[in-house]
Design a protein around this motif. Structure first.
Motif, PDB file in Angstrom:
ATOM      1  N   GLY A   2       0.869  -1.057  -0.107  1.00 31.02           N
ATOM      2  CA  GLY A   2      -0.023   0.063   0.136  1.00 31.02           C
ATOM      3  C   GLY A   2       1.013   1.251  -0.093  1.00 31.02           C
ATOM      4  N   ARG A   3       2.160   1.106  -0.398  1.00 34.27           N
ATOM      5  CA  ARG A   3       3.079   2.327  -0.248  1.00 34.27           C
ATOM      6  C   ARG A   3       2.611   3.147  -1.364  1.00 34.27           C
ATOM      7  N   THR A   4       2.447   2.683  -2.655  1.00 33.43           N
ATOM      8  CA  THR A   4       2.459   3.821  -3.418  1.00 33.43           C
ATOM      9  C   THR A   4       1.025   4.472  -3.552  1.00 33.43           C
ATOM     10  N   GLU A   5      -0.104   3.560  -2.939  1.00 28.65           N
ATOM     11  CA  GLU A   5      -1.346   4.359  -2.668  1.00 28.65           C
ATOM     12  C   GLU A   5      -1.247   5.351  -1.577  1.00 28.65           C
ATOM     13  N   PRO A  58       6.189   9.284 -10.140  1.00 28.66           N
ATOM     14  CA  PRO A  58       5.428   8.056  -9.795  1.00 28.66           C
ATOM     15  C   PRO A  58       6.063   6.712 -10.188  1.00 28.66           C
ATOM     16  N   GLU A  59       5.607   5.716  -9.757  1.00 32.66           N
ATOM     17  CA  GLU A  59       5.991   4.316  -9.884  1.00 32.66           C
ATOM     18  C   GLU A  59       6.130   3.828 -11.383  1.00 32.66           C
ATOM     19  N   ASP A  60       4.949   3.922 -12.016  1.00 37.91           N
ATOM     20  CA  ASP A  60       4.570   3.422 -13.333  1.00 37.91           C
ATOM     21  C   ASP A  60       5.105   4.491 -14.183  1.00 37.91           C
ATOM     22  N   VAL A  68       9.354  10.349  -3.994  1.00 36.25           N
ATOM     23  CA  VAL A  68       9.910   9.632  -5.199  1.00 36.25           C
ATOM     24  C   VAL A  68       9.359   8.008  -5.078  1.00 36.25           C
ATOM     25  N   ASP A  69       8.565   7.190  -5.997  1.00 41.08           N
ATOM     26  CA  ASP A  69       8.321   6.002  -5.740  1.00 41.08           C
ATOM     27  C   ASP A  69       9.120   5.134  -6.718  1.00 41.08           C
ATOM     28  N   GLU A  70       9.879   4.157  -6.127  1.00 42.41           N
ATOM     29  CA  GLU A  70      10.806   3.264  -6.813  1.00 42.41           C
ATOM     30  C   GLU A  70      11.610   4.198  -7.846  1.00 42.41           C
ATOM     31  N   PRO A  71      12.578   5.098  -7.430  1.00 42.86           N
ATOM     32  CA  PRO A  71      13.394   6.302  -8.010  1.00 42.86           C
ATOM     33  C   PRO A  71      14.227   5.617  -9.046  1.00 42.86           C
TER      34      PRO A  71
END
Ligand SMILES: Nc1ncnc2c1ncn2[C@@H]1O[C@H](COP(=O)(O)OP(=O)(O)OP(=O)(O)O)[C@@H](O)[C@H]1O
Ligand SMILES: Nc1ncnc2c1ncn2[C@@H]1O[C@H](COP(=O)(O)OP(=O)(O)OP(=O)(O)O)[C@@H](O)[C@H]1O
Ligand SMILES: [Mg+2]
Ligand SMILES: [Mg+2]
Lengths: 333, 505, 322, 337
Positions: free
Chosen positions: B296-299, B338-340, B424-427
C-alpha cells in the motif's frame, strides 16, 4: 550544409505534386488566381471548423456534433434576422447569439464527457441528433432566407484583394489556433492530455478543464462555420451543415492528426483542408462523373496518406542503411 | 560446464534515425549458463535483446542458433526456436486476466475452444510453484507494477524454452519475490536451460552469473568468465570511471531534527488499501518507506500528492492543511515521481523539452501569452545537465529513450524548480549503477538543502543507502518505524514480512 | 448476356406479407376516428414539408382525423421499417413518398393487403396500389429544355447540376432534359456534376463550371436549391443574369430569385395542392368499398407543372408560394 | 474468475435493466401497439442486420480500429448479386456465395489498406466508403438512357429470406447465430484473445508474438463477411436493391457497439454488448414512432435518452467498481504476504 528533412517534406511534396499534375491536365482553368480563390473559398468553412475541432482531436476526443451544431447556429442567426428585420443591429445580435449557442453546446459536451467519463463519441453522436431536432423545431422544416442586409450576405461573399472574406476568416482562426496550440501553456497542456492523460493529471494539468475548453472552442468554430454557411447561401435550414463532421475529420486526418490524441498540428490541418479542396476542384474541372468521384477521391486519399506513412518508414530505413554502410566502411578501413 | 554455444550473435549493427546504437557487437550464450548482460542506461542491451528476439531488424550481422545461422523475423520465430523473453517494458495486456496473459498464444484448447478451467489451474500451479502473490483470474489492469512484473516473468517461464532472456526482471520486485526468482533461475540452469540476465542490481548479477558481457556505448567492452568477475572492475568497465565502494549491509539512522515539513494524520483509503496512516517528514530529512509488493505504499504517496482522494485523514504541509490535488501540490512545492513511469510519468510522444516544461510553466518566461521557447529550452538543458540524461538531445521524444533515461527525465523535471517536498516511488527502477549513485547524491543534496524527501523503494539496499529514517508497511498499515539506531537489511525484511511483530502467516 | 426470362418475377406472398388478407373495413372518414400516416422521403426538405402542410390543411377542419408524419431519412431501408410499423399500428391510410419505388413495393403491397390504402406522392411504387399523385418529372425536364433552348437562341454550351445519383425521381428529370436537348443540334451539354441537392455545394460546382467553360450559356439544376446556389456563384463572379439558370420545384426563394433576375426560370408545382390532393384521395379511399384488388394499374392524378419565367412569375400569388 | 464474472455480469444486468426500463416506458406511453408480439418481432428484425454487421464491427473496434465502409460495402455486395441475377442463370445459392465472396474481398481490401499500408483506420475506411459506392454506381443496372434503375430481386427462393417462421424473422435467427458464434470466437478462441491484446496495446501484443497486422486484417475480412450476410437479408426484405442501399448505415453498428460498452480505444467490449446496443437503438426508434409526436421531437428525445442512459450507466458502474475494489482489496489481504 543543412540537410533536408525528408520526413517533414512529404506533405509539401504531395501538395506541390498535386498542383503540378492539375496544372498540366487543366492548364487554362486550374492555374488562375480566380480558381485558387474558389478552391480556398470552397473549403473555408471546413477549414474554420477543422482549426477549432483539432483541439478536441489533440486532446484525444472526437466531436461528431459540429455539423448539426453549425446548422443550429446558422438557423439562429437567420431566424433572428428574419424575425427582427433585416437591419445591421439584428445581424450583430444574431451572430452573437449563434456564437453563444456554439460555445454553450460545446461546454455542455465537455462537461458531460469529463464529469461522467463518457465516451465523446456517444455524447456528440447523441448531441448531433438533438441539434438536428432543435433545428427542425425552430424552422418547422422550412428554409429561412436572409437575402439582406448586405452586412450579413457579405460575410460569405465579400471580396478583399480578389479573395472572399471566409478565406481570411479561416486564416485568422488558423493563426489563433496555431498560436494557442504551439505557444501557450494551454496548447502544450492539450498535447500532454492527448498523449497521456494520466501523466498529465499527475503533472498538475487541469485535464477536465482543458478538455471542456477544447469542446467550447470546437463548438465556437462550428458556430462560426454555420454563420459563414448561412451567409454564403443566404439561408438556413435543418440540413445546413450536415455531414461537415466527416469532412472535418477527414481533413484533419489527412493533415496528420491522430484520432488517438496528442499528434497533429494546425499547419497540417490546413494542408489537409487544401488537399481536399484540390481533389474536389480537380474532380470538377476534369468533369469526372459524380458517380465516380468517390473512387478517385478514395484512391487519392489512400495514396496520399499511405505515401506519407511509408515516407516516414522509408526515410528512416534509408538513412539507417546509409549510415550503417558508412560505419561498415570505416570499420573495414 | 559444457562450453557448447547455444546462441551466437556476430557483428551486430543497429541504428535509430541515423544514430548508431549497436556497433559491431558480439554476443554468445553457452548451453546451461546464466549469462549476464551489463551496461549503462542506453548502452544498447534492450536493443540487442530485441534484435535477437526478432522485434527489431538488425542493420547488419549474423545470428546462429545451435551452430546454424538463423533469420529471426518475429517473436514467434523466436519461440519456435525455443527462445523466450521477459521484456523490460513488460508485454502484459491490461484488460486480460493473469492466466490469459501467461498463456497468451498457447492457451490450452478443448475441442478447439479455450479451456479456461484448465488454463486457470495451470496458472495456479505455476503461481504456487514460485510462490508469487497473484491470482489467475485477476485482471492485470488491477495489479500494481510489481505484480505485473511477476506476470511477465510467469509468461516467460511458461514457455519451456532452451534460452530464457530476462531484461531487468527484478526492477520493481521486493526482496522476497526476487529471491524466489533467483531460486527459479538456479533450478533452470541446473536443468540445462540458458539464461540471459540483464539487471542494474549488481549483487544479483555477481551472485547469479556464470559469465558476463559488458556493453559500453553500443560496443563490446568486455566478456568475463565467472572467475574473472571483480565487482570494482566491472563497474569501471561499464561506466568508464572509478566508483568508491560503499558498505551497505547496515546503516546508522538519524534521530529527528529540523522543523516538520509534512505531517500525515490518520489517512485512510476509500478502497481500504491503507488505513489510519500517520507520520511526519522533516525538512532536510529523507524518509524511506519499505514494504512488500502490495503493502500500500504507492497508494499512500499518491494520496498525499493528491492523485487519489483519501476517504479520511489530514495532510499538512508546513502546518497548513492541504486538500491535495496535483496542480495544488506542485504550486505548494511538492514534487512526485510515480511508480509506473510509462503510464504516469511522462508523455511519450513529446520531447524532453516539453516534458520538463509541463510542470514548470510557472517559472518559464513569457512574452504576452507566448511561451519563451528559448527559456523553455534552457530549462530542459538544465534538467539534462542536472541528472545527465543521455542522449543529451532536448528534442528527442521521451518515448524512444532507454528505460533508465526516461526515468531520469521524470525525476529531472523536478530538479529545476524549488521544492519543499519530493516524493519518489521506486526512483531507480531500471537505472544503472552510475546513474543510481548520481540519483542518491542528488537526493542527499536536496536533503541538505532543506528539502524533505520521501523514498518508496522495494530495493532494501537502496532504502538503507538513502534513508535517514525508515517506516515499514504491511497490509495497508505502518508496522514499524526505524530511527536513531543501526538497521540491517535483515531487520527491515523481518518487519516487512511481519515476523518481528510475531504475526504468523 | 441475355436477360433472364425464365425466372418468374413475383412479388406475391413473400417475406413481408402476412398470410391473412384482411377484408377492407369501411369507415366514415368525416365522423369516425381515423389516423393517416405521412411517410416522407426526407422531412427536412422544403417540398416534403409543403406536402405535409397541404395534407394537414386538407384535414384541419375535421377533429376526428389525426395526421402523423414519419421521416424516411432519405433511406429506403428506414422507410420500409417505418411502413412495417405503420401497418402494425393499423393506420387507416398511408401517404408515401417513396425513396425508391422498387424497394418500397413489398411494403406497399403489404399495406394494401392489410386493407390500408396507400397513396404515393411523386414516385410510383412498383406494385399496384390505391393512387399516385405526381408532378411529371420527365415532362418537366422536357419543358425546361425547350425553354432554355429558346432563351439561349438554340445554341451554346449547357451544363447540368445533378442531385444524388441513383434517386429515380431526379434522374427522370435529367433524362427528360437530355432527350429534349438532343433535338437541338446547336446545343451541347458540356458537363454534369452532382451537388447532392445542396445549395452550398452547388456554389462550388458552379464556380468550377464558370472556370472551365467561360462561354457557358445555361445551367439546369435538378432542384431549386442548387439553382439558387448556382445563381449566387454567378452573382459573385459578376455574371448575374448573363447565364441562364434554371431549377425545378418552384419553391418561394427560387420564385423570388426569378423576380430579381438571378434565375431564369423553374418548373413550379404547387406542393401544398399536391399534398392536399393526396389527402383528399386518402379520405376517399378510407370511405370507399373497393380495394386495390380490383385495380389493374395504379390510378394517377397528375399535377400539371407550370413553367415559370420572369414573364409569368408575377402570376403566382403569394399564398401559393411554398 | 468469480469476482470478475460477477462484475461484468453486473454491468450486463445494468444495460439489460435499462433496456427493460425503456421498454416499460414505451409500454406505458405507447400501450398495446408497442407491447404486441408483432411489434417485438419487428424490433428484433430491425435490430438484426445492425447486430449481424455489429459482430464484425465489434471485432474491429476491439482491435482499436473502426470501419466506416459497411454501408457502401453492403450496396456493392447487393449490386453484384443483382447483376448476377439479371444477366446470368446461376442458381440463387451461388449468387449469394458470390455476394459473400465480394464482401470478403472488400473486407480484405480494407484490411490491407489499414494493416499493411498503415493508413489510419478512420481515413482508410472512409476512403473505401467512397470507393465501394463508386464501384456500385459503376456496376449499377441502368436503362437505355443511362439512368440508374433499382433492380428487383424478386425470386421467391431469395425473398423468402426476408420472411419469418411464426413471429421470428429469419434474419433474427441469423442474428442469434452470428451473435452466439461471434461471442464464442471472441471469448473462447485464441483469435479472440488476440483481438483484445492487439486493441489494448499493439506493442505488447507484438512482444507477445502476436502477428498484429494479420489479426487486424482478419478482423476486417470478418466485417466483410458479416456485411455480405446483412446485405442478403436487407435486399431479401426490400426484394430489390439500389445504388443508394445502405447510405448512412455505417454509423448504426458503431453506435450500437459503443452503446453496448465497446470502447473505441480498443481492448474491451463484447458481442452481447453490441447486441444489447442494437436492440436498444431499435427499441428507441420503434417506440418513438408510436408516441405521435413531431419528427423533430423524436430526434431531440433520441439524443437525450442516449446521453441519459450512458450517464446513468457510468454513475452506476463507478459505484459498482468502487464496491468491487473494496471487496477486492479485502480479499487480497489474505494473499498479500
Ligand atoms: N525505438 C527507438 N527509437 C529510437 N531510439 C531508440 C529506440 N529504442 C532505443 N533507442 C535508443 O537506443 C539506445 C539504446 O537503448 P536500449 O534500450 O537498448 O538501452 P539499454 O541498454 O537497454 O538501457 P536501459 O538500461 O536504460 O534499459 C538509447 O539511446 C535509446 O535512446
Ligand atoms: N490500479 C489499481 N487498481 C486496483 N488495485 C490496485 C491498483 N494498483 C494497486 N492495486 C492494489 O492495491 C494494493 C496496494 O498496492 P500498492 O501499489 O500501493 O502497493 P506497493 O506497496 O506500492 O507495492 P508495489 O508498488 O511494489 O506493487 C495491492 O493489493 C494492489 O494489488
Ligand atoms: Mg533496457
Ligand atoms: Mg509501489
Amino acid at each position: 550544409m543543412k540537410k533536408i528533412d525528408w520526413e517533414k517534406m512529404s506533405k509539401p511534396i504531395i501538395l506541390v505534386g498535386a498542383i503540378i499534375i492539375l496544372s498540366v491536365l487543366r492548364p487554362q482553368s486550374f492555374l488562375t488566381a480566380n480558381n485558387f480563390a474558389n478552391v480556398l473559398w470552397s473549403v473555408s468553412v471546413i477549414g474554420i471548423m477543422t482549426c477549432g475541432t483539432v483541439f478536441v482531436f489533440l486532446a484525444g476526443g472526437i466531436d461528431l456534433s459540429i455539423g448539426t451544431l453549425a446548422g443550429l447556429s446558422a438557423i439562429t442567426v437567420v431566424e433572428i434576422i428574419d424575425k427582427m428585420g433585416a437591419t445591421n443591429a439584428s445581424v450583430i445580435i444574431g451572430i452573437i447569439a449563434a456564437l453563444c449557442v456554439g460555445a454553450f453546446a460545446g461546454m455542455v459536451h465537455g462537461l458531460i464527457i469529463t464529469r461522467f467519463n463518457i465516451p465523446a463519441f456517444l455524447v456528440t453522436f447523441a448531441a448531433q441528433s438533438v441539434y438536428l431536432g432543435l433545428s427542425m423545431v425552430i424552422t418547422n422544416n422550412r428554409i429561412v432566407s436572409a437575402r439582406e442586409p448586405a452586412l450579413f450576405t457579405s460575410i460569405g461573399s465579400m471580396k478583399i484583394l480578389g479573395f472572399p472574406l471566409p478565406i481570411y476568416l479561416m486564416i485568422i482562426i488558423a493563426l489563433i489556433s496555431w498560436f494557442s496550440l504551439s505557444r501557450t501553456t494551454f496548447g502544450r497542456d492539450i498535447y500532454a492530455v492527448g498523449g497521456n492523460p494520466e501523466a498529465s493529471e499527475i503533472s498538475g494539468v487541469h485535464v477536465s478543464k482543458d478538455i471542456v475548453l477544447c469542446y467550447v472552442f470546437s463548438g465556437l468554430t462550428a458556430a462560426i462555420g454555420g454563420i459563414v454557411l448561412a451567409s454564403m447561401t443566404q439561408q438556413g435550414m435543418a440540413s445546413t451543415g450536415s455531414g461537415y463532421e466527416t469532412q472535418v475529420i477527414t481533413a484533419a486526418v489527412i493533415g496528420g492528426v491522430s484520432l488517438l490524441g496528442g499528434v497533429g498540428t494546425v499547419p497540417g490541418c490546413i494542408y489537409g483542408v487544401v488537399i481536399m479542396g484540390l481533389i474536389n476542384n480537380g474532380l470538377n474541372l476534369m468533369s469526372v462523373p459524380s458517380t465516380q468521384s468517390g473512387l478517385v477521391q478514395g484512391v487519392v486519399i489512400i495514396i496520399a496518406v499511405a505515401f506519407d506513412a511509408l515516407q516516414h518508414q522509408d526515410q528512416s530505413r534509408k538513412k539507417v542503411k546509409r549510415i550503417s554502410e558508412q560505419i561498415k566502411g570505416t570499420a573495414s578501413s | 560446464m559444457s562450453k557448447e554455444l547455444l546462441l551466437e550473435a556476430n557483428h551486430i549493427y543497429k541504428s535509430f534515425s541515423g544514430i548508431p546504437v549497436l556497433h559491431d557487437v558480439h554476443f554468445d550464450v553457452r548451453r546451461g549458463e546464466v549469462h549476464a548482460l551489463m551496461g549503462e542506461n542506453g548502452a544498447g542491451k534492450s536493443t540487442l535483446i530485441k534484435i535477437i528476439t526478432g522485434i527489431y531488424t538488425k542493420d547488419a550481422g549474423q545470428i546462429s542458433w545451435e551452430g546454424k545461422p538463423v533469420e529471426i523475423n518475429s517473436y514467434q520465430d523466436c519461440l519456435n526456436l525455443g527462445i523466450s523473453c521477459i521484456y523490460q517494458e513488460l508485454s502484459v495486456i491490461p484488460p486480460l486476466t493473469v492466466a490469459q496473459n501467461v498463456y497468451l498464444r498457447k492457451e490450452p484448447l478443448r475441442a478447439g475452444l479455450i479451456d479456461y478451467n484448465k488454463m486457470n489451474s495451470m496458472t495456479q500451479q505455476l503461481i504456487d510453484l514460485y510462490d508469487f502473490p497473484l491470482k489467475p483470474t485477476t485482471l492485470v489492469e488491477d495489479l500494481g507494477m510489481g505484480q505485473r512484473q511477476l506476470v511477465e516473468i510467469l509468461k516467460g517461464l511458461s514457455n519451456d524454452s532452451k534460452l530464457l532472456i530476462m531484461d531487468e526482471p527484478t526492477s520493481s520486485l521486493s526482496g522476497k519475490e526476487a529471491e524466489s526468482l533467483f531460486g527459479i533461475i538456479c533450478k533452470l540452469r541446473d536443468q540445462g536451460v540458458s539464461i540471459i540476465y540483464i539487471s542494474h542490481r549488481l549483487e544479483e548479477v555477481y551472485r547469479l552469473s556464470d559469465r558476463l558481457t559488458i556493453l559500453r556505448d553500443g560496443k563490446n567492452a568486455a566478456v568475463l568468465e565467472k572467475d574473472e568477475i571483480i565487482p570494482k572492475m566491472v563497474i569501471e568497465t561499464m561506466i568508464g570511471k572509478e566508483m568508491e565502494e560503499v558498505d551497505d549491509s547496515s546503516k546508522e539512522l538519524r534521530s529527528d531534527e529540523g522543523p516538520v515539513c509534512l505531517e500525515v494524520k490518520s489517512l485512510t483509503d476509500s478502497a481500504n488499501r491503507f488505513r489510519n496512516i500517520s507520520f511526519q517528514v522533516r525538512h532536510g530529512e529523507i524518509l524511506g518507506i519499505g514494504g512488500l509488493i502490495g503493502a500500500g505504499r504507492t497508494e499512500i504517496v499518491r494520496a498525499i500528492y493528491g492523485v487519489d482522494k483519501a476517504a479520511s485523514g489530514e495532510v499538512l504541509l508546513d502546518d497548513e492543511r492541504l486538500d491535495p490535488n496535483p496542480a495544488l501540490s506542485i504550486s505548494k512545492g511538492i514534487g512526485f515521481v510515480p511508480e509506473d513511469r510509462r503510464k504516469q510519468g511522462f508523455i511519450p510522444l513529446l520531447s524532453t523539452v516539453k516534458n520538463v516544461a509541463l510542470t514548470n510553466y510557472d517559472i518559464i518566461k513569457r512574452t504576452g501569452m507566448a511561451i519563451d521557447e528559448n527559456d523553455e529550452l534552457e530549462l530542459s538543458k538544465k534538467a539534462i545537465e542536472a541528472i545527465d540524461i543521455r542522449p543529451a538531445d532536448p528534442q528527442k521524444e521521451v518515448g524512444t529513450m532507454s528505460g533508465g533515461n526516461q526515468q531520469k527525465v521524470v525525476l529531472g523535471k523536478w530538479l529545476v524548480r524549488g521544492l519543499k517536498l519530493l516524493i519518489v516511488d521506486e526512483p531507480t527502477a531500471g537505472i544503472d549503477v552510475g546513474a543510481k549513485a548520481e540519483i542518491y547524491s542528488i537526493l542527499d543534496q536536496l536533503a541538505s538543502d532543506g528539502v524533505a524527501v520521501i523514498v518508496v523503494s522495494s530495493d532494501l539496499q537502496e532504502l538503507l543507502r538513502v534513508s535517514h529514517r525508515i517506516i515499514v508497511m504491511r497490509k495497508g498499515g505502518i508496522v514499524r518505524e526505524f530511527k536513531d539506531e543501526t538497521v540491517t537489511q535483515a531487520k527491515i525484511l523481518a518487519a516487512m514480512q511481519g515476523v518481528e511483530e510475531g504475526e504468523k502467516r | 448476356s441475355g436477360e433472364r426470362t425464365e425466372r418468374t418475377d413475383s412479388t406475391a406472398n413473400t417475406g413481408d406479407t402476412p398470410t391473412t388478407t384482411s377484408s377492407k373495413i369501411k369507415k366514415n372518414p368525416y365522423t369516425e376516428d381515423i389516423k393517416i400516416a405521412y411517410v416522407a422521403h426526407d422531412l427536412s426538405t422544403p417540398n416534403n414539408q409543403a406536402w405535409l402542410e397541404g395534407i394537414e390543411r386538407e384535414c384541419a377542419s375535421w377533429s376526428n382525423i389525426v395526421i402523423q408524419s414519419f421521416n424516411g431519412e432519405s433511406s429506403a431501408e428506414t422507410q420500409t421499417q417505418v411502413m412495417a410499423d405503420v401497418i402494425n399500428q393499423e393506420y387507416d391510410a398511408i401517404l408515401l413518398q417513396c425513396s425508391d419505388g422498387t424497394a418500397l413495393a413489398p411494403s406497399v403491397q403489404q399495406a394494401e393487403e392489410a386493407g390500408i390504402p396507400v397513396i404515393t406522392i411523386n414516385l410510383d411504387a412498383a406494385t399496384v396500389h390505391s393512387a399516385l399523385v405526381m408532378a411529371v418529372d420527365y415532362d418537366a425536364g422536357r419543358m425546361a429544355a425547350d425553354k432554355i433552348a429558346d432563351q439561349i437562341g438554340k445554341e451554346g454550351k449547357v451544363a447540368i447540376i445533378q442531385g444524388v445519383p441513383g434517386l429515380t425521381r431526379t434522374d427522370n428529370l435529367e433524362r427528360g432534359f437530355r432527350e429534349t436537348i438532343a433535338n437541338y443540334p446547336g446545343i451541347e451539354i458540356v458537363d454534369a456534376q452532382s451537388a447532392a441537392f445542396e445549395k452550398e455545394q452547388a456554389i462550388t460546382v458552379m464556380n468550377s463550371f464558370l472556370q472551365n467553360y467561360p462561354d457557358l450559356k445555361a445551367v439546369f439544376a435538378i432542384n431549386d436549391a442548387m439553382a439558387e446556389g448556382a445563381a449566387l456563384a454567378a452573382q459573385s463572379a459578376d455574371k448575374k443574369g448573363q447565364i441562364v439558370i434554371w431549377g425545378a420545384d418552384g419553391e418561394k426563394d427560387a420564385l423570388a430569385m426569378i423576380e430579381s433576375g438571378d434565375m431564369a426560370g423553374t418548373i413550379y408545382t404547387n406542393s401544398w395542392d399536391e399534398g392536399s390532393t393526396a389527402a383528399k384521395i386518402a379520405l376517399l379511399m378510407i370511405g370507399s368499398e373497393y380495394s386495390y384488388t380490383v385495380l389493374s394499374e395504379t390510378p394517377q392524378v397528375i399535377m400539371e407543372p407550370i413553367v415559370v419565367t420572369a414573364d409569368n412569375v408575377g402570376s403566382i400569388p403569394e399564398e401559393d408560394r411554398w | 474468475m468469480k469476482r470478475h464474472i460477477k462484475q461484468s455480469t453486473m454491468r450486463r444486468l445494468i444495460s439489460l435493466a435499462m433496456l427493460l426500463a425503456l421498454i416499460a416506458l414505451f409500454g406505458v406511453l405507447g400501450g398495446m401497439s408497442f407491447l404486441s408480439t408483432g411489434n417485438f418481432s419487428e424490433i428484433f428484425r430491425n435490430a438484426s442486420v445492425v447486430a449481424i454487421v455489429g459482430v464484425g464491427v465489434t471485432y474491429v473496434i476491439i482491435t482499436s480500429g473502426i470501419d466506416l465502409s459497411t454501408g457502401s460495402m453492403m450496396a456493392l455486395v447487393a449490386m453484384t448479386m443483382a447483376n448476377i441475377y439479371a444477366y446470368t442463370l446461376l442458381p440463387i445459392w451461388s449468387m449469394i456465395l458470390i455476394g459473400i465472396a465480394v464482401g470478403l474481398v472488400a473486407g480484405l481490401v480494407n484490411g490491407i489498406i489499414v494493416a499493411k499500408l498503415n493508413v489510419p483506420e478512420f481515413i482508410g475506411t472512409l476512403a473505401t466508403l467512397g470507393i465501394f459506392r463508386a464501384l456500385t454506381y459503376l456496376i449499377a443496372i441502368t436503362d437505355a438512357n443511362g439512368v440508374i434503375q433499382s433492380q428487383p430481386l424478386t425470386v421467391p427462393e431469395y425473398t423468402v429470406l426476408g420472411g419469418s417462421i411464426g413471429a421470428v424473422f429469419y434474419v433474427t435467427v441469423a442474428m442469434a447465430i452470428f451473435v452466439i458464434a461471434g461471442e464464442v470466437v471472441l471469448k473462447y478462441t485464441r483469435f479472440g484473445t488476440n483481438l483484445y491484446a492487439v486493441g489494448a496495446n499493439k506493442k505488447s501484443a507484438t512482444l507477445s508474438g502476436i502477428d498484429v497486422p494479420r489479426t487486424r486484417m482478419i478482423a476486417y475480412v470478418i466485417v466483410g463477411f458479416c456485411v455480405a450476410v446483412g446485405s442478403v437479408f436487407t435486399t431479401a426484405r426490400l426484394q430489390s436493391t439500389t445504388a443508394l442501399l445502405g447510405s448512412g448505415f455505417e454509423f448504426n453498428p458503431i453506435a450500437a457497439a459503443v452503446i453496448g460498452g465497446v470502447s473505441l480505444a480498443g481492448g474491451s467490449g463484447d458481442i452481447i454488448g453490441t447486441l444489447i446496443g442494437s436492440v436498444f437503438m431499435a427499441t428507441l426508434e420503434n417506440g418513438l414512432l408510436k408516441l405521435h409526436m413531431n419528427t423533430a421531437f423524436q430526434y431531440i428525445i433520441k439524443g437525450i435518452v442516449i446521453v441519459a442512459v450512458v450517464i446513468f450507466d457510468s454513475l452506476y458502474r463507478k459505484r459498482m467498481d468502487r464496491i468491487a475494489k473494496e471487496h477486492g482489496a479485502q480479499a487480497e489481504e489474505g494473499v498479500g504476504a
